[in-house]
Write a protein that holds these residues in place. Structure first.
Motif, PDB file in Angstrom:
ATOM      1  N   SER A 146       1.007  -1.175   0.098  1.00 35.48           N
ATOM      2  CA  SER A 146       0.022  -0.112   0.063  1.00 35.48           C
ATOM      3  C   SER A 146       0.787   1.215  -0.107  1.00 35.48           C
ATOM      4  O   SER A 146       0.706   2.022   0.671  1.00 35.48           O
ATOM      5  N   HIS A 147       2.005   1.236  -0.754  1.00 38.78           N
ATOM      6  CA  HIS A 147       2.893   2.284  -0.837  1.00 38.78           C
ATOM      7  C   HIS A 147       2.324   3.375  -1.715  1.00 38.78           C
ATOM      8  O   HIS A 147       2.062   3.493  -2.841  1.00 38.78           O
ATOM      9  N   HIS A 205      -0.578   4.899  -1.435  1.00 36.92           N
ATOM     10  CA  HIS A 205      -2.077   4.858  -1.676  1.00 36.92           C
ATOM     11  C   HIS A 205      -2.977   5.697  -0.340  1.00 36.92           C
ATOM     12  O   HIS A 205      -3.547   4.988   0.034  1.00 36.92           O
ATOM     13  N   ASN A 206      -2.693   6.953  -0.610  1.00 36.06           N
ATOM     14  CA  ASN A 206      -3.472   7.900   0.642  1.00 36.06           C
ATOM     15  C   ASN A 206      -3.601   9.050  -0.038  1.00 36.06           C
ATOM     16  O   ASN A 206      -2.942   9.483  -0.892  1.00 36.06           O
ATOM     17  N   PRO A 207      -4.319   9.789   0.724  1.00 37.12           N
ATOM     18  CA  PRO A 207      -4.645  11.121   0.426  1.00 37.12           C
ATOM     19  C   PRO A 207      -3.558  11.974   0.383  1.00 37.12           C
ATOM     20  O   PRO A 207      -3.173  13.200  -0.630  1.00 37.12           O
ATOM     21  N   TRP A 239      -1.159  11.516  -2.654  1.00 36.24           N
ATOM     22  CA  TRP A 239      -1.674  11.751  -4.045  1.00 36.24           C
ATOM     23  C   TRP A 239      -2.007  13.375  -4.043  1.00 36.24           C
ATOM     24  O   TRP A 239      -1.530  13.916  -4.993  1.00 36.24           O
ATOM     25  N   SER A 248       0.350  14.366   5.798  1.00 36.79           N
ATOM     26  CA  SER A 248       0.683  13.054   6.364  1.00 36.79           C
ATOM     27  C   SER A 248       0.658  12.861   7.934  1.00 36.79           C
ATOM     28  O   SER A 248       0.321  12.134   8.645  1.00 36.79           O
ATOM     29  N   MET A 252      -3.372  11.888   7.398  1.00 38.29           N
ATOM     30  CA  MET A 252      -4.290  11.372   6.097  1.00 38.29           C
ATOM     31  C   MET A 252      -3.176  10.619   5.282  1.00 38.29           C
ATOM     32  O   MET A 252      -3.127  10.321   4.123  1.00 38.29           O
ATOM     33  N   GLY A 253      -1.919  10.415   5.801  1.00 32.46           N
ATOM     34  CA  GLY A 253      -0.934   9.447   5.194  1.00 32.46           C
ATOM     35  C   GLY A 253      -1.020   8.031   5.600  1.00 32.46           C
ATOM     36  O   GLY A 253      -1.945   7.409   6.154  1.00 32.46           O
ATOM     37  N   LYS A 254       0.277   7.087   5.189  1.00 31.55           N
ATOM     38  CA  LYS A 254       0.057   5.742   5.374  1.00 31.55           C
ATOM     39  C   LYS A 254       0.046   5.742   7.149  1.00 31.55           C
ATOM     40  O   LYS A 254       0.959   6.123   7.644  1.00 31.55           O
ATOM     41  N   GLN A 255      -0.698   4.799   7.564  1.00 29.49           N
ATOM     42  CA  GLN A 255      -0.807   4.305   8.888  1.00 29.49           C
ATOM     43  C   GLN A 255       0.338   3.584   9.312  1.00 29.49           C
ATOM     44  O   GLN A 255       0.568   2.509   8.663  1.00 29.49           O
TER      45      GLN A 255
END
Length: 83
Positions: free
Chosen positions: A5-6, A8-10, A13, A56, A60-63
């Motif tokens: 899931s590299h 794939h976050n708001p 993007w 992030s 809103m980034g990768k958890q």
């Protein structure tokens, strides 16, 4: 990378989209000789990185995960050897 899931976050993007727009503005500025527009585009590029990092940090980034793929694979290997 998709399995991890590299990006794939708001936050990712949004940061990449803003940076891409900045590069496009700077590219147009190089075609039509406008030095000021080139630097405006470069400021937008830096702004994209700042916005992405801020989003992030706002969650809103990768958890963060407690287990990574390497730890899980090592645990599976260890249990397979001891069985």
């Amino acid at each position: 990378m998709a399995a991890a899931s590299h990006g794939h976050n708001p936050a990712a993007w949004t940061g990449v989209t803003i940076t891409f727009i900045g590069f496009c503005v700077s590219g147009v500025a190089m075609i039509i000789p406008a030095v000021w527009l080139f630097w405006v585009g470069m400021v937008v590029v830096v702004l994209g990185g700042v916005v992405g990092k801020a989003m992030s940090m706002a969650g809103m980034g990768k958890q963060a995960t407690t287990h990574t793929h390497a730890v899980a694979a090592a645990a599976e290997t260890k249990t397979a050897v001891t069985v």
